[in-house]
Design an enzyme around this catalytic site. Structure first.
Site, mmCIF file in Angstrom:
data_model
loop_
_atom_site.group_PDB
_atom_site.id
_atom_site.type_symbol
_atom_site.label_atom_id
_atom_site.label_comp_id
_atom_site.label_asym_id
_atom_site.label_seq_id
_atom_site.Cartn_x
_atom_site.Cartn_y
_atom_site.Cartn_z
ATOM 1 N N CYS A 1 26.354 -74.007 -62.153
ATOM 2 C CA CYS A 1 26.714 -72.662 -62.599
ATOM 3 C C CYS A 1 28.227 -72.505 -62.483
ATOM 4 O O CYS A 1 28.755 -72.133 -61.437
ATOM 5 C CB CYS A 1 25.996 -71.602 -61.771
ATOM 6 S SG CYS A 1 26.288 -69.912 -62.348
ATOM 7 N N GLU B 1 15.300 -55.478 -72.652
ATOM 8 C CA GLU B 1 14.248 -55.894 -71.737
ATOM 9 C C GLU B 1 14.572 -57.216 -71.048
ATOM 10 O O GLU B 1 14.062 -57.504 -69.976
ATOM 11 C CB GLU B 1 12.923 -56.015 -72.492
ATOM 12 C CG GLU B 1 12.295 -54.672 -72.828
ATOM 13 C CD GLU B 1 12.056 -53.837 -71.585
ATOM 14 O OE1 GLU B 1 11.288 -54.271 -70.706
ATOM 15 O OE2 GLU B 1 12.645 -52.754 -71.480
#
Length: 444
Positions: A95, A414
């Site tokens: 990451c 969402e």
């Protein structure tokens, strides 16, 4: 005498409801603006993760409070150690965003720049965390009492129980945050990756991963050059809720920085460039055993790893009290995060939220005896299961051609909510495995 007819009542009631709704919306925007103002004052910027979480200010507040506590407030570990542990955790998933962010913060709190040359340059005590970091990130069910014993009884390099608990919380927090970062595409500003992403399961097939079928060979990406030019750690994002005063604060800060840069000496500039080169180092420098990755728990041939049953060790009955006793108040902060994410307003029903949570725990080896897992297949579509499993178990693989999750049919509004559920469920799962191992060590 004034008589109110129904014709008069309904428009008035509707108007009142609209006013109340508008007041709620305005108050939420004010709440986000206040959180961002605090970030601007304390850090001088609003990070990309906070911007992604902005639609859910109540959760964002709980998340920021927990993160600030474990990284900056009182605790047994010195500040440089905390950020270095965060670097180690983020590196397991390659990451870039979190590795670079915590590298900069590591230097800001007085960390030794030499440590950023790689894991072998770090103190032996930090290197001892490498194994439990690797296990928790990819196969948390392997976490054993022996791992805890090794860390607590390593001679001069041994960890105290309080130090270890804080380290475990930081590891789990950053592992799960990697899932959110990749799920929301926050890491895209820092690609391409320097090598095949650690965590891509061997022979991973994106079309059938939800059911464990694997037939496609692992993709090997060509090495890329290190990024050396100056880049912002925060992605640009237009936030409607930011008011003029926030924008002005940013503009004034940029002007001050520009004037300061103009007055700096050549030596200072060279030091900054060297420091930045270290911050943008390859995350693979901080990991060992890069081939260690997620394996299918449910399809393993070995039987010596038993399913983790929540009825035997749960967060509510066991984990909360232990972590709160060994690391004061963190239990309450974590518990508030778990409660906040389950009460977020969403189009999803409570049953669907529960299905998402239990499915994540299931693929990580945790089962609930009182839950009907048939509901998972009834409530979660196949593509959604694929997305959830990939982001939870091997998030860095989601940005390769073998796992094209950008095609998944999840609305943007969402997706953030689903990613928050994934992050918190994964966080709790890792904590349960680690805290159970610590408990077993304490009673042995």
């Amino acid at each position: 005498m004034i008589i109110c007819t129904n014709k008069m009542e309904y428009p008035l009631r509707t108007q009142c409801q609209r006013v109340q709704k508008q007041v709620m919306v305005n108050s939420e925007k004010e709440r986000v603006s206040l959180l961002f103002m605090k970030a601007l004052v304390s850090r001088g910027s609003v990070d990309a993760v906070s911007q992604q979480m902005a639609p859910h200010p109540q959760y964002l507040e709980s998340f920021l409070r927990t993160q600030h506590y474990i990284l900056h407030m009182d605790g047994p570990l010195p500040l440089p150690y905390r950020h270095y542990i965060a670097i180690m955790a983020a590196a397991r998933h390659h990451c870039n965003y979190l590795v670079y962010l915590h590298s900069a913060q590591f230097l800001r709190v007085g960390g030794d720049p030499l440590w950023l040359q790689g894991l072998e340059a770090a103190p032996p005590r930090l290197r001892l965390l490498d194994h439990i970091n690797k296990v928790l990130a990819h196969q948390p069910w392997l976490t054993a009492c022996s791992h805890i014993q090794t860390l607590l009884k390593s001679g001069e390099q041994c960890w105290s129980l309080a130090e270890l608990v804080q380290a475990v919380v930081i590891l789990a927090h950053c592992h799960s945050l990697c899932s959110f970062v990749f799920g929301c595409d926050t890491d895209s500003d820092f690609v391409p990756l320097s090598k095949s992403p650690n965590g891509t399961p061997p022979t991973f097939c994106p079309f059938d991963a939800a059911n464990g079928n694997t037939n496609v060979p692992q993709l090997l990406a060509a090495p890329s050059e290190h990024i050396t030019r100056r880049r912002s750690l925060d992605s640009s994002c237009d936030m409607v809720c930011l008011k003029e005063r926030i924008q002005k604060s940013q503009e004034e800060r940029e002007k001050r920085e520009e004037r300061l840069l103009q007055t700096q000496t050549l030596q200072q500039t060279d030091m900054e460039e060297e420091e930045e080169m270290i911050c943008f180092a390859d995350p693979s420098r901080f990991i060992t055993d890069p081939d260690f990755c997620y394996q299918e728990f449910a399809r393993r041939e070995e039987d010596h790893f038993q399913v983790f049953r929540v009825q035997d060790y749960s967060w509510e009955d066991h984990g909360f009290s232990l972590v709160n006793r060994l690391y004061s108040d963190i239990g309450h902060l974590l518990d508030d995060r778990f409660r906040s994410v389950t009460t977020l307003p969403s189009l999803h029903s409570p049953d669907m939220k529960r299905a998402i949570w239990n499915y994540i725990h299931c693929v990580l080896g945790i089962r609930y005896d009182d839950y009907d897992y048939g509901e998972v297949n009834q409530l979660l579509e196949r593509d959604l299961k694929l997305y959830i499993k990939a982001v939870a178990c091997f998030p860095d693989a989601t940005k390769t051609s073998v796992c094209p999750l950008s095609l998944t049919p999840i609305k943007t509004s969402e997706r953030i909510h689903v990613n928050l559920l994934i992050m918190e469920a994964r966080l709790q799962a890792e904590l349960l495995y680690a805290l159970r191992a610590i408990t077993q060590y304490m009673i042995a």
